[in-house]
Design an enzyme around this catalytic site. Structure first.
Site, PDB file in Angstrom:
ATOM      1  N   PHE A 120     -12.649  17.202  72.959  1.00 39.01           N
ATOM      2  CA  PHE A 120     -12.082  17.191  71.618  1.00 39.01           C
ATOM      3  C   PHE A 120     -10.943  18.197  71.459  1.00 39.01           C
ATOM      4  CE2 PHE A 120     -11.947  18.508  67.159  1.00 39.01           C
ATOM      5  CZ  PHE A 120     -11.597  17.294  66.589  1.00 39.01           C
ATOM      6  N   SER A 148     -18.198  12.978  75.647  1.00 37.68           N
ATOM      7  CA  SER A 148     -17.167  13.937  75.286  1.00 37.68           C
ATOM      8  C   SER A 148     -17.801  15.130  74.593  1.00 37.68           C
ATOM      9  CB  SER A 148     -16.152  13.268  74.345  1.00 37.68           C
ATOM     10  OG  SER A 148     -15.170  14.178  73.913  1.00 37.68           O
ATOM     11  N   CYS A 149     -17.196  16.311  74.767  1.00 38.96           N
ATOM     12  CA  CYS A 149     -17.644  17.516  74.065  1.00 38.96           C
ATOM     13  C   CYS A 149     -16.393  18.276  73.641  1.00 38.96           C
ATOM     14  CB  CYS A 149     -18.581  18.347  74.933  1.00 38.96           C
ATOM     15  SG  CYS A 149     -17.831  18.955  76.461  1.00 38.96           S
ATOM     16  N   ALA A 150     -16.453  19.581  73.585  1.00 40.71           N
ATOM     17  CA  ALA A 150     -15.277  20.343  73.184  1.00 40.71           C
ATOM     18  C   ALA A 150     -14.247  20.408  74.303  1.00 40.71           C
ATOM     19  CB  ALA A 150     -15.672  21.748  72.734  1.00 40.71           C
TER      20      ALA A 150
END
Length: 105
Positions: free
Chosen positions: A92, A63-65
């Site tokens: 996120f 997961s990232c932004a």
């Protein structure tokens, strides 16, 4: 490259039943400012597939932004021969925008 795009419902279900582990590839200052509860930090800027957690019975989900860096990390992991194919498509930003709980620190 094999990519399995997960949405917030997939993430919530996997966290609830303990079947997934979120690996957050955002940078340390981003992770410290807020992250999905229970996730672990492995920043893309120094991403090492060999350093990914190995928790038997849990599927790693990157997961990232917003889903761009997590795809890059998936590419690195698969190039290293790891069986990692899932990422949180919304990342996120999606999690936070929907009012889900956020951990800091």
């Amino acid at each position: 490259m094999t990519v399995n795009d997960l949405d917030i419902d997939d993430i919530k279900a996997g966290l609830a039943d303990g079947s997934i582990l979120i690996v957050d590839v955002r940078e340390p200052h981003e992770f410290a400012a807020g992250h999905i509860p229970g996730s672990v930090s492995r920043p893309l800027s120094r991403f090492d597939p060999a350093d990914l957690p190995n928790e038997p019975g849990k599927r790693l989900v990157l997961s990232c932004a917003a889903g761009v860096r997590s795809l890059r990390a998936l590419e690195f992991a698969q190039s290293a021969g790891l069986d990692v194919d899932s990422h949180y498509l919304g990342g996120f930003k999606d999690w936070a925008m929907r009012g889900e709980p956020v951990e800091q620190g």
